[in-house]
Motif scaffolding. Sequence first.
Motif, PDB file in Angstrom:
ATOM      1  N   SER A  33     -10.111   0.830  -9.189  1.00 56.86           N
ATOM      2  CA  SER A  33     -10.438   1.039  -7.735  1.00 56.86           C
ATOM      3  C   SER A  33     -10.854  -0.166  -7.035  1.00 56.86           C
ATOM      4  N   ASP A  34     -11.423  -1.152  -7.905  1.00 58.97           N
ATOM      5  CA  ASP A  34     -11.919  -2.287  -7.247  1.00 58.97           C
ATOM      6  C   ASP A  34     -10.715  -3.243  -6.860  1.00 58.97           C
ATOM      7  N   SER A  35      -9.404  -3.007  -7.633  1.00 62.78           N
ATOM      8  CA  SER A  35      -8.517  -4.033  -7.041  1.00 62.78           C
ATOM      9  C   SER A  35      -7.638  -3.235  -5.824  1.00 62.78           C
ATOM     10  N   VAL A  36      -7.597  -1.886  -6.020  1.00 59.01           N
ATOM     11  CA  VAL A  36      -7.046  -1.265  -4.853  1.00 59.01           C
ATOM     12  C   VAL A  36      -7.891  -1.291  -3.473  1.00 59.01           C
ATOM     13  N   GLY A  37      -9.039  -1.523  -3.726  1.00 62.70           N
ATOM     14  CA  GLY A  37     -10.046  -1.644  -2.554  1.00 62.70           C
ATOM     15  C   GLY A  37      -9.640  -2.843  -1.955  1.00 62.70           C
ATOM     16  N   LEU A  38      -9.660  -3.874  -2.768  1.00 66.07           N
ATOM     17  CA  LEU A  38      -9.608  -5.216  -2.344  1.00 66.07           C
ATOM     18  C   LEU A  38      -8.182  -5.513  -1.567  1.00 66.07           C
ATOM     19  N   LEU A  39      -7.171  -4.898  -2.307  1.00 69.66           N
ATOM     20  CA  LEU A  39      -5.997  -5.264  -1.590  1.00 69.66           C
ATOM     21  C   LEU A  39      -5.677  -4.657  -0.378  1.00 69.66           C
ATOM     22  N   SER A  40      -6.291  -3.241  -0.219  1.00 74.94           N
ATOM     23  CA  SER A  40      -6.197  -2.436   1.013  1.00 74.94           C
ATOM     24  C   SER A  40      -7.192  -3.027   2.203  1.00 74.94           C
ATOM     25  N   GLY A  41      -8.274  -3.754   1.447  1.00 76.76           N
ATOM     26  CA  GLY A  41      -9.168  -4.469   2.695  1.00 76.76           C
ATOM     27  C   GLY A  41      -8.400  -5.849   3.185  1.00 76.76           C
ATOM     28  N   GLU A  42      -7.654  -6.153   2.518  1.00 74.45           N
ATOM     29  CA  GLU A  42      -6.703  -7.422   2.857  1.00 74.45           C
ATOM     30  C   GLU A  42      -5.642  -7.156   3.734  1.00 74.45           C
ATOM     31  N   ALA A  43      -4.931  -5.989   3.146  1.00 75.43           N
ATOM     32  CA  ALA A  43      -4.030  -5.419   4.171  1.00 75.43           C
ATOM     33  C   ALA A  43      -4.452  -4.865   5.638  1.00 75.43           C
ATOM     34  N   SER A  44      -5.383  -4.360   5.620  1.00 78.04           N
ATOM     35  CA  SER A  44      -6.328  -4.254   6.853  1.00 78.04           C
ATOM     36  C   SER A  44      -6.415  -5.337   7.608  1.00 78.04           C
ATOM     37  N   SER A  45      -7.082  -6.385   6.868  1.00 72.79           N
ATOM     38  CA  SER A  45      -7.086  -7.604   7.762  1.00 72.79           C
ATOM     39  C   SER A  45      -5.919  -8.323   8.429  1.00 72.79           C
TER      40      SER A  45
END
Length: 138
Positions: A33-45
Motif C-alpha cells: 500500500s505504501d508503494s502504490v501510494g507513492l507511485l500514484s502520488g508521483e503519477a499525479s504530479s
Amino acid sequence: LLTHAAGLLGKSSVLNLPRVPWRIGMTAFSYVSDSVGLLSGEASSLINAIAFDDDYVARQRQIRNAKQIENIHDGVVEAGKSLVDGLEGLTDVFTQPIEGAKQDGFGGFVRGVGRGLAGTVLKPMSKVTEAISDVGSG
C-alpha cells in the motif's frame, strides 16, 4: 507443577507461532500500500505538470503538502476530497479560453482552448491518481 508449566507456556514463543503468518501478511500489505501510494502520488504530479496550468500545479503542491494522513480513515477522507476537486477540471474547457481571450485576445483564446481540453482530461485523471495515493498513504 501445573503452575510452573502454565508459567513456562505463557512465556513460550510456541504460543505466538500462529500469529506469524498474520504479521507477515500485514507487513506485506503495508509495503504494497505504501508503494502504490507513492507511485500514484508521483503519477499525479506528472499529470499535473502536463496540464499546462502553472497556477493549478502550485495550488496542488500546496494542498498535497498540507495533507495530514495518519491512518486509513484520513486517507479515505482525503481521497473523497481529491475526487470532488477533480470535478473542477471539467470546467476548464469553458473557463480557460475565456481567461486566455481576456489576457491575450484571439491568440490567448486559442491557447486557452488547448489548455482547457488538456485540463478537462488531465486534471480529473490527476485527482483519481491522487485519491489512490491518499488511500495508499493511510
